[in-house]
Motif scaffolding. Structure first.
Motif, PDB file in Angstrom:
ATOM      1  N   GLY A 122       0.794  -1.219   0.000  1.00 37.98           N
ATOM      2  CA  GLY A 122       0.000   0.000   0.000  1.00 37.98           C
ATOM      3  C   GLY A 122       0.831   1.275   0.000  1.00 37.98           C
ATOM      4  O   GLY A 122       0.324   2.356  -0.268  1.00 37.98           O
ATOM      5  N   ASP A 123       2.133   1.133   0.311  1.00 38.33           N
ATOM      6  CA  ASP A 123       2.952   2.344   0.422  1.00 38.33           C
ATOM      7  C   ASP A 123       3.249   2.987  -0.922  1.00 38.33           C
ATOM      8  O   ASP A 123       3.428   4.195  -1.013  1.00 38.33           O
ATOM      9  CB  ASP A 123       4.295   2.019   1.098  1.00 38.33           C
ATOM     10  N   PRO A 152       1.608   3.609  -3.930  1.00 35.61           N
ATOM     11  CA  PRO A 152       0.826   4.740  -4.464  1.00 35.61           C
ATOM     12  C   PRO A 152       0.846   5.949  -3.532  1.00 35.61           C
ATOM     13  O   PRO A 152       0.866   7.086  -3.988  1.00 35.61           O
ATOM     14  CB  PRO A 152      -0.587   4.180  -4.603  1.00 35.61           C
ATOM     15  N   ASN A 153       0.843   5.691  -2.230  1.00 32.42           N
ATOM     16  CA  ASN A 153       0.864   6.813  -1.287  1.00 32.42           C
ATOM     17  C   ASN A 153       2.108   7.661  -1.480  1.00 32.42           C
ATOM     18  O   ASN A 153       2.060   8.878  -1.480  1.00 32.42           O
ATOM     19  CB  ASN A 153       0.807   6.296   0.148  1.00 32.42           C
ATOM     20  N   LEU A 154       3.268   6.995  -1.636  1.00 31.94           N
ATOM     21  CA  LEU A 154       4.502   7.744  -1.825  1.00 31.94           C
ATOM     22  C   LEU A 154       4.516   8.432  -3.177  1.00 31.94           C
ATOM     23  O   LEU A 154       4.997   9.551  -3.324  1.00 31.94           O
ATOM     24  CB  LEU A 154       5.711   6.812  -1.696  1.00 31.94           C
ATOM     25  N   VAL A 171       2.009   9.598  -4.940  1.00 28.99           N
ATOM     26  CA  VAL A 171       1.172  10.797  -5.031  1.00 28.99           C
ATOM     27  C   VAL A 171       1.727  11.929  -4.189  1.00 28.99           C
ATOM     28  O   VAL A 171       1.382  13.087  -4.397  1.00 28.99           O
ATOM     29  CB  VAL A 171      -0.297  10.543  -4.636  1.00 28.99           C
ATOM     30  N   THR A 172       2.602  11.629  -3.228  1.00 29.38           N
ATOM     31  CA  THR A 172       3.191  12.723  -2.465  1.00 29.38           C
ATOM     32  C   THR A 172       4.502  13.161  -3.096  1.00 29.38           C
ATOM     33  O   THR A 172       5.319  13.834  -2.493  1.00 29.38           O
ATOM     34  CB  THR A 172       3.440  12.329  -1.002  1.00 29.38           C
ATOM     35  N   ARG A 231      -3.711  -0.213 -10.187  1.00 30.07           N
ATOM     36  CA  ARG A 231      -3.355   0.869  -9.254  1.00 30.07           C
ATOM     37  C   ARG A 231      -4.039   2.170  -9.598  1.00 30.07           C
ATOM     38  O   ARG A 231      -4.090   3.079  -8.782  1.00 30.07           O
ATOM     39  CB  ARG A 231      -1.848   1.088  -9.249  1.00 30.07           C
ATOM     40  N   ALA A 233      -6.396   3.078  -7.161  1.00 26.46           N
ATOM     41  CA  ALA A 233      -5.898   3.636  -5.900  1.00 26.46           C
ATOM     42  C   ALA A 233      -5.433   5.063  -6.071  1.00 26.46           C
ATOM     43  O   ALA A 233      -5.474   5.856  -5.131  1.00 26.46           O
ATOM     44  CB  ALA A 233      -4.748   2.774  -5.374  1.00 26.46           C
ATOM     45  N   LEU A 260      -6.693  10.028  -4.897  1.00 32.49           N
ATOM     46  CA  LEU A 260      -5.678  10.795  -4.186  1.00 32.49           C
ATOM     47  C   LEU A 260      -5.131  11.957  -4.999  1.00 32.49           C
ATOM     48  O   LEU A 260      -4.341  12.745  -4.510  1.00 32.49           O
ATOM     49  CB  LEU A 260      -4.506   9.877  -3.801  1.00 32.49           C
TER      50      LEU A 260
END
Lengths: 285, 426, 295
Positions: free
Chosen positions: B252-253, B255-257, B259-260, B272, B275, B279
């Motif tokens: 899960g990390d 896509p989070n990383l 988009v940031t 993906r 996901a 965001l």
């Protein structure tokens, strides 16, 4: 003796005391920090958790909790967990005290065999019985039912409960029982009127260990339950950690929801835990 | 007098029980095991799909259980063993569901499909095993390997899309010096590297023909092409394109990383997109491009290829008859049909198998559009390894790739081990 | 008649516990051992006798042995880490060496109250490259690129795991030792103090011998718990990377539920139970030796 580097005994004593305090403080920090971090992180929006993992939230938001409860159906699952914990714990206490009394105070040749069989249960992993149990419970139709789960939870908590209970009852003087028998009391009366009142401490210990085990139990609930009416809270929380999970905010909120009840329970009962161990010191191995 | 009353009551009971039966006939219950992570963005599309079905068929009651990952497969296997399979369930065209097909636990869908076959793209309704169709795939194929590019970051760094692998490697230091991950891949779970990159590399370096041959034994894992593929992965770690943290990143990390803005490149599956869309704003989405791995020197496969699998879909348990079977087919065809496909296309960018005109949909998110465009640009789709190889060999490949990354095994050594296990499995 | 009455009352008292236990635990265990000698196809519910083939298979698998090595590391951490630590802290609390002992006691035990799945998820988040622990170490060592590469190491990956194990389980042992310390007859201690014995002597010659039974008990609990250990690693690493943090229970889970090789899975769990029994017998043997030596 080696040369003492501290001059006076008093200084030595202070140094020791300081050291001890430091050790305990380290433990306290180690325990509290992760929990506090989890707690305040659960109030952050997801991207902020990624960007600034250590910082306090800029704005405290509640949506993680509301969404976690709604999407994860945590309110339903929490009710199930409560039912499982209460009923299983109650049954374990009753069944184990009855068996403990019999093992400890009623002579019978079957006792060593039965008692040791229960002790072996302490060594068994849940995975070992998972598949055969799954198949047989499905055939009987008890899988995915509350009754089925309760039966399983009772069975897996009996070994420890019977062990603690038997040791405790063994320490009750035989003379008490004998005099009651002379007075004409049946075993049943002795059990209710003498043994149970004396066993309050160990019953509390069994209650705490069993309640903890049932509330936190995860693997069996995951495999055996499908429908919402029988799923428990840990399963609901785990659903936030799936392989595709990216919603850390909700996951953290779910984790906090999962921990809090037991922490409260412990806060209430923590003094009583240590009283449930047999008087007289050593446990005869 | 009483006799009449008696007969009257008897008739009443008779009539009412018949009418109860008649009314009961109306409602059919369908038990379903669905593969879904309820916390994922796909869940919203799912909810809408179920609602649409219930509106269309009010006399069918769906009893749904959601599960995913290993828990899903394990549940299905246990239910199979206990003789209690659900009526309908999500199935794979091969791979993990193969055992169910081999043991004749799933119903063939061709008789139900009948002439409707032509409403779907041909590759979707091709036989899956033993000449039968066991599940109705919702999309033509799912690319497991996509190179997501954040063009804004690239431009800010003064770089442009790499055309070859060498160019990509050369960019590495510039990107790391800026404090970013050169390439984001969440390799903590062993299957990610194999599914989302390695399969595409093998398809590119060795070509689809080689993959087909190695399964039958005409080619061996110790062939140079495969060893080169392994060596390439190792090279990506050695040159720092994939930093050692990759192995600690949870799935899960990534896509989070991404988009940031922590990396210009992310390698992951095409799913993906689901996901990423919630965001990113529409403008941010415009900066993202979907493409494939750049050219590799000496590649035997086609440039611009990616690795993909045929899609999942619903199937029904063997032995259903009458109303149950009818209801089951209604669900299966609905799920792959026009209404549900529209929901999925607009919400997630999944291109339906059901032949329909997609140009009428205007209000679609940029990333969704790009996902559709991606498939138009891909030259060919090669097999993903875990769809065609099962058991010990694929397990060795998965964990071996991690060991390779950590320098605990050599490409040649790993290749030899895999070949030994494969010989045993052939 | 008297004996008959006694026997029937006995049975009445033990029946509820025994019948539940039999149905849920005993029969499945026996069928599991039986399964370990077969090749079981769950889809057909068909078991084919294969004798020792499954056992040979696992004994040849290096992953099995590495998992066992990891289990022994866990046992070592439990028996030589959690138990002494728990004992030591309990002793300090017993001697009232700090104020607020109730609070500190609660702090050490608190992690036990949390579901191990939650603990596993929590710590894996904390150790992850985007979590707090690397962030803290980064600021301390001034190295912005630090990440916990120790978790990638074949030899050392178990170290962070060992840390979390200590964090979770020390509390149980603290409670058990504290309870038993509080039950020691204070008169004996007073008498020794009057005789002029130092704290150290009291500890070694009176307290420890009184607690032999408890030490044995906790060692047994620790060993059996270590061999069963599953939830924590399932949530933290899944046994990875590769198989570096695999445990026997995880290995069994992988074989049974991911490869559907239930025969092999059952063989692994039989081995695990067997190992537990052996180690428990070993511990009791050691205890007997120590008692006869010290007496």
């Amino acid at each position: 003796m080696s040369n003492v580097t501290l001059n006076t005994r008093k200084e030595q004593a202070i140094f020791n005391k300081l050291l001890i305090y430091i050790i305990f403080i380290i433990f306290t920090i180690l325990t509290l920090f992760p929990l506090i971090w989890l707690f305040y992180s659960s109030f952050k929006p997801q991207l902020e958790i990624i960007r600034n993992s250590l910082a306090l939230p800029r704005d405290w938001i509640f949506s993680n909790y509301t969404r976690a409860i709604k999407i994860g159906k945590l309110n339903i699952y929490a009710v199930n967990s409560i039912i499982y914990t209460f009923v299983s714990t109650g049954l374990v206490i009753i069944f184990s005290m009855m068996a403990s009394f019999a093992f400890a105070k009623i002579k019978n040749r079957a006792t060593p065999f039965l008692y040791n069989s229960f002790l072996i249960g302490l060594l068994i992993t849940i995975q070992a019985i998972l598949i055969p149990l799954f198949i047989s419970m499905t055939r009987i139709g008890l899988r995915d039912t509350r009754l089925g789960i309760i039966m399983i939870y009772v069975a897996i908590n009996l070994p420890l409960a019977i062990f603690l209970g038997t040791e405790y009852v063994k320490a009750i003087p035989d003379s008490l029982i004998e005099s009651a028998q002379i007075d004409g009391a049946s075993y049943f009366t002795i059990f209710i009127k003498i043994i149970m009142p004396m066993c309050k401490p160990v019953m509390v210990t069994i209650l705490i260990f069993t309640a903890l085990a049932c509330w936190n139990e995860f693997m069996l609930a995951l495999v055996f339950t499908s429908s919402d009416s029988s799923r428990s809270l840990p399963v609901g929380i785990y659903s936030f950690s799936g392989p595709l999970a990216t919603e850390y905010g909700m996951q953290f909120a779910a984790l906090v929801i999962g921990m809090t009840p037991m922490i409260i329970l412990y806060a209430i009962f923590h003094k009583q835990i240590t009283r449930g161990f047999p008087a007289g010191g050593a446990v005869k191995g | 007098m009483f006799k009449r009353l008696f007969y009257f009551v008897l008739v009443l009971v008779f009539v009412s029980s018949i009418s109860v039966c008649v009314f009961a006939q109306g409602k059919v219950e369908l038990k379903m095991l669905n593969y879904l992570d309820i916390t994922s963005p796909e869940a919203k599309v799912w909810d809408a799909t179920v609602e649409a079905f219930n509106t269309k068929y009010p006399n069918i009651t769906l009893t749904i259980e959601n599960s995913f990952g290993d828990a899903y497969h394990q549940k299905l296997a246990a239910l199979a063993g206990a003789g209690d399979l659900p009526d309908v369930m999500i199935l794979w065209p091969g791979g993990r569901s193969l055992e169910l097909y081999k043991n004749e636990l799933i119903e063939d869908l061709y008789p139900f499909l009948g002439a409707d076959k032509d409403k779907y793209t041909p590759s979707a309704v091709a036989p899956q095993y033993d000449g039968k169709l066991y599940e109705l795939p919702i999309t033509a194929g799912s690319a497991c390997h996509v190179l997501y590019v954040n063009t804004k970051i690239l431009n800010d760094l003064g770089l442009s899309m790499p055309a070859t692998y060498e160019e990509l490697v050369a960019m590495g230091p510039t990107i790391s010096d800026a404090g970013l991950y050169p390439i984001l891949m969440a390799n903590k779970a062993a299957w990610v590297m194999q599914s989302c990159l390695f399969s595409a590399l093998v398809g590119r370096i060795a070509g689809q023909d080689w993959i087909d041959k190695v399964i039958t034994g005409e080619a061996s894992f110790t062939d140079q092409e495969f060893v080169d593929s392994l060596a390439l992965v190792k090279n990506m770690y050695d040159t720092g394109l994939l930093p050692p943290q990759s192995i600690q990143l949870e799935y899960g990390d990534a896509p989070n990383l991404f988009v940031t803005g922590r990396s210009p490149f992310m390698i992951d599956g095409d799913w993906r997109v689901g996901a990423l869309t919630p965001l990113l704003t529409a403008e941010e989405q415009a900066d993202i491009e979907l493409t494939v791995f750049p050219d590799i020197a000496g590649q035997k496969g086609k440039s611009g290829s990616t690795a993909g699998v045929a899609s999942t879909g619903f199937g029904m348990k063997a032995g259903l008859t009458g109303d149950k079977a009818d209801a089951a087919w209604k669900w299966i065809s609905f799920f792959a049909g026009p209404e549900a496909s529209e929901l999925r296309f607009v919400g997630e960018g999944i291109i339906p198998n059901y032949i329909m005109d997609l140009s009428v949909y205007e209000d679609v998110l940029p990333l969704v559009v790009k996902r559709a465009a991606f498939y138009a640009e891909v030259s060919t789709i090669t097999s993903v390894l875990d769809a065609v190889i099962t058991g010990d060999p694929i397990n060795l490949i998965n964990s071996g790739l991690q060991q390779l990354a950590l320098g605990d095994i050599t490409p040649e050594g790993l290749a030899a081990k895999i070949e030994t296990a494969m010989k045993f499995a052939r | 008649m008297e004996k008959f009455k006694r026997v029937s009352i006995y049975m009445a008292f033990v029946l509820p516990a025994v019948s539940v236990y039999l149905a849920i635990i005993a029969f499945p265990i026996i069928s599991s051992v039986g399964l370990s000698f077969t090749d079981f196809n769950i889809y057909k519910n068909l078991a084919i006798w294969t004798g020792l083939a499954n056992y040979i298979k696992i004994f040849k698998d290096p992953v099995f042995w590495f998992s066992m090595r990891n289990n022994f590391i866990v046992i070592f951490v439990s028996v030589f880490g959690q138990i002494p630590l728990g004992f030591g802290l309990a002793y300090l609390i017993y001697r009232k060496s700090v104020k607020g002992s109730g609070f500190f006691q609660a702090m050490v035990f608190l992690p036990m109250v949390i579901s191990t799945i939650i603990v596993g998820i929590l710590w894996s988040r904390m150790f992850s490259p985007i979590g707090v622990v690397p962030r803290i170490i980064q600021s301390i060592t001034n190295n912005p690129n630090y990440s916990m590469t120790i978790m990638n190491s074949k030899q050392l990956a178990m170290i962070p795991i060992g840390f979390v194990l200590l964090w979770v389980y020390t509390g149980t042992y603290l409670i058990i030792f504290l309870a038993n310390l509080q039950n020691i007859d204070p008169n004996i201690i007073e008498a020794a103090q009057i005789d002029g014995a130092t704290d150290g002597q009291i500890f070694i010659k009176i307290i420890v011998p009184q607690l032999y039974g408890v030490i044995v008990l906790t060692s047994i609990l620790a060993i059996s718990g270590s061999l069963k250990s599953f939830d924590l690693l399932f949530a933290m690493t899944g046994g990875g990377p590769a198989y570096y943090t695999n445990l026997l229970a995880l290995y069994m889970y992988q074989k049974a539920f991911i490869f559907y090789d239930y025969g092999v899975g059952s063989a692994v769990s039989t081995v695990m139970v067997f190992l537990s029994i052996v180690l428990v017998i070993l511990v009791r043997f050691v205890r007997r030796k120590v008692e006869t030596m010290g007496a």
